[in-house]
Design an enzyme around this catalytic site. Sequence first.
Site, PDB file in Angstrom:
ATOM      1  N   GLY A  44     -56.442  65.093  40.294  1.00  0.00           N
ATOM      2  CA  GLY A  44     -57.485  65.828  39.576  1.00  0.00           C
ATOM      3  C   GLY A  44     -58.497  64.982  38.836  1.00  0.00           C
ATOM      4  O   GLY A  44     -59.661  65.356  38.710  1.00  0.00           O
ATOM      5  N   GLU A  99     -57.626  62.039  32.103  1.00  0.00           N
ATOM      6  CA  GLU A  99     -57.057  63.284  32.625  1.00  0.00           C
ATOM      7  C   GLU A  99     -58.148  64.270  33.002  1.00  0.00           C
ATOM      8  O   GLU A  99     -59.258  64.220  32.462  1.00  0.00           O
ATOM      9  CB  GLU A  99     -56.145  63.920  31.560  1.00  0.00           C
ATOM     10  CG  GLU A  99     -54.682  63.553  31.699  1.00  0.00           C
ATOM     11  CD  GLU A  99     -53.989  64.285  32.851  1.00  0.00           C
ATOM     12  OE1 GLU A  99     -54.671  64.761  33.782  1.00  0.00           O
ATOM     13  OE2 GLU A  99     -52.749  64.379  32.822  1.00  0.00           O
ATOM     14  N   ASP A 100     -57.811  65.172  33.923  1.00  0.00           N
ATOM     15  CA  ASP A 100     -58.745  66.261  34.221  1.00  0.00           C
ATOM     16  C   ASP A 100     -58.685  67.334  33.135  1.00  0.00           C
ATOM     17  O   ASP A 100     -59.689  67.814  32.657  1.00  0.00           O
ATOM     18  CB  ASP A 100     -58.458  66.865  35.612  1.00  0.00           C
ATOM     19  CG  ASP A 100     -56.997  67.244  35.826  1.00  0.00           C
ATOM     20  OD1 ASP A 100     -56.158  67.015  34.921  1.00  0.00           O
ATOM     21  OD2 ASP A 100     -56.678  67.776  36.904  1.00  0.00           O
ATOM     22  N   ASP A 103     -53.525  70.725  28.943  1.00  0.00           N
ATOM     23  CA  ASP A 103     -53.235  72.148  28.785  1.00  0.00           C
ATOM     24  C   ASP A 103     -52.075  72.304  27.787  1.00  0.00           C
ATOM     25  O   ASP A 103     -52.301  72.291  26.591  1.00  0.00           O
ATOM     26  CB  ASP A 103     -52.902  72.711  30.176  1.00  0.00           C
ATOM     27  CG  ASP A 103     -52.764  74.211  30.184  1.00  0.00           C
ATOM     28  OD1 ASP A 103     -53.477  74.881  29.415  1.00  0.00           O
ATOM     29  OD2 ASP A 103     -51.945  74.733  30.972  1.00  0.00           O
ATOM     30  N   THR A 104     -50.837  72.405  28.267  1.00  0.00           N
ATOM     31  CA  THR A 104     -49.708  72.473  27.337  1.00  0.00           C
ATOM     32  C   THR A 104     -49.526  71.151  26.604  1.00  0.00           C
ATOM     33  O   THR A 104     -48.977  71.106  25.515  1.00  0.00           O
ATOM     34  CB  THR A 104     -48.391  72.785  28.071  1.00  0.00           C
ATOM     35  OG1 THR A 104     -48.112  71.722  28.998  1.00  0.00           O
ATOM     36  CG2 THR A 104     -48.479  74.108  28.821  1.00  0.00           C
ATOM     37  N   GLY A 105     -49.954  70.060  27.249  1.00  0.00           N
ATOM     38  CA  GLY A 105     -49.808  68.732  26.657  1.00  0.00           C
ATOM     39  C   GLY A 105     -48.596  67.964  27.177  1.00  0.00           C
ATOM     40  O   GLY A 105     -48.458  66.776  26.901  1.00  0.00           O
ATOM     41  N   THR A 107     -47.768  66.869  30.198  1.00  0.00           N
ATOM     42  CA  THR A 107     -48.097  65.755  31.092  1.00  0.00           C
ATOM     43  C   THR A 107     -48.634  64.571  30.306  1.00  0.00           C
ATOM     44  O   THR A 107     -48.161  63.438  30.458  1.00  0.00           O
ATOM     45  CB  THR A 107     -49.141  66.189  32.141  1.00  0.00           C
ATOM     46  OG1 THR A 107     -48.687  67.381  32.777  1.00  0.00           O
ATOM     47  CG2 THR A 107     -49.366  65.101  33.168  1.00  0.00           C
ATOM     48  N   ASP A 159     -58.115  71.840  40.941  1.00  0.00           N
ATOM     49  CA  ASP A 159     -57.849  72.558  42.187  1.00  0.00           C
ATOM     50  C   ASP A 159     -57.131  73.881  41.974  1.00  0.00           C
ATOM     51  O   ASP A 159     -56.509  74.113  40.937  1.00  0.00           O
ATOM     52  CB  ASP A 159     -56.977  71.700  43.107  1.00  0.00           C
ATOM     53  CG  ASP A 159     -55.526  71.648  42.617  1.00  0.00           C
ATOM     54  OD1 ASP A 159     -55.313  71.237  41.457  1.00  0.00           O
ATOM     55  OD2 ASP A 159     -54.619  72.045  43.374  1.00  0.00           O
TER      56      ASP A 159
HETATM   57  P1  IMP Z   1     -50.104  70.214  31.036  1.00  0.00           P
HETATM   58  O1  IMP Z   1     -48.940  69.314  31.249  1.00  0.00           O
HETATM   59  O2  IMP Z   1     -49.700  71.644  30.805  1.00  0.00           O
HETATM   60  O3  IMP Z   1     -51.062  69.750  29.976  1.00  0.00           O
HETATM   61  O4  IMP Z   1     -50.772  70.331  32.440  1.00  0.00           O
HETATM   62  C1  IMP Z   1     -51.870  69.744  32.844  1.00  0.00           C
HETATM   63  C2  IMP Z   1     -51.963  69.829  34.344  1.00  0.00           C
HETATM   64  O5  IMP Z   1     -51.877  71.187  34.838  1.00  0.00           O
HETATM   65  C3  IMP Z   1     -53.320  69.341  34.717  1.00  0.00           C
HETATM   66  O6  IMP Z   1     -53.329  67.963  34.937  1.00  0.00           O
HETATM   67  C4  IMP Z   1     -53.654  70.172  35.937  1.00  0.00           C
HETATM   68  O7  IMP Z   1     -53.190  69.502  37.096  1.00  0.00           O
HETATM   69  C5  IMP Z   1     -52.902  71.461  35.772  1.00  0.00           C
HETATM   70  N1  IMP Z   1     -53.782  72.532  35.256  1.00  0.00           N
HETATM   71  C6  IMP Z   1     -53.699  73.120  34.040  1.00  0.00           C
HETATM   72  N2  IMP Z   1     -54.642  74.075  33.889  1.00  0.00           N
HETATM   73  C7  IMP Z   1     -55.357  74.085  35.033  1.00  0.00           C
HETATM   74  C8  IMP Z   1     -56.506  74.872  35.483  1.00  0.00           C
HETATM   75  O8  IMP Z   1     -57.064  75.745  34.795  1.00  0.00           O
HETATM   76  N3  IMP Z   1     -56.953  74.599  36.741  1.00  0.00           N
HETATM   77  C9  IMP Z   1     -56.378  73.655  37.546  1.00  0.00           C
HETATM   78  N4  IMP Z   1     -55.332  72.902  37.152  1.00  0.00           N
HETATM   79  C10 IMP Z   1     -54.813  73.115  35.912  1.00  0.00           C
HETATM   80 MG    MG Z   2     -53.606  66.801  36.573  1.00  0.00          MG
END
Ligand code: IMP
Ligand code: MG
Length: 179
Positions: A44, A99-100, A103-105, A107, A159
């Site tokens: 991403g 990062e792209d 979201d939850t944080g 990753t 994506d």
């Molecule tokens: P986290 O670990 O919840 O912060 O997840 C982040 C990952 O979830 C990102 O690197 C994306 O690959 C994926 N992601 C979260 N939200 C979206 C979205 O709205 N569109 C596409 N990918 C997303």
């Molecule tokens: Mg990602």
Amino acid sequence: MSEPIIERILFTEDQIKQRIQELAVEITAKYAGRELKLIGVLKGSIFFLTALAAELNLRVKVDFLGISSFANKRGAPGMVRIEKDLDDSIEGEDVLLVEDIVDTGFTARYLLQNLAGRGPNSLALCTLLDRTSRRIVQVPVEHRCFEIPDRFVVGFGLDYKQLYRNLKYIAVLNLDSVN
Ligand code: IMP
Ligand code: MG
């Protein structure tokens, strides 16, 4: 099964370009005179990383990490595993994780902890999109282009089932019709 619908454009190509330029000025000033290693999270972030790198007035190196995220045995999200590691060591380097979206944080937190253990001189997080309303674990976001609402978005690297990454804009995808 029907195709999801692009509901509205959140950020246009021009808006993204302009915001990345502003961010690049900020980052260039912060690391002035130093060398910066950009670490992109596949796949991403590569569109954002490429655009950002081109605007930085610094000596820049790039490297990439591939990850997979999955739920644990009890179905809780937030497990992250590195599937493709960096090519090179980051010991003693100034590192910017790119990062792209945060979201939850989960990753970003996992990757920051993992990279911190490799002895970089400095480590910071830069993201194209930040969705703080869904944050579960706190992560320090040093640089971000845009805060976004709690809707699923695609484009500029992001994506849905591996599609839409190549859109020049960022859009809300309406998944109601397919879920
Ligand atoms: P986290 O670990 O919840 O912060 O997840 C982040 C990952 O979830 C990102 O690197 C994306 O690959 C994926 N992601 C979260 N939200 C979206 C979205 O709205 N569109 C596409 N990918 C997303
Ligand atoms: Mg990602």
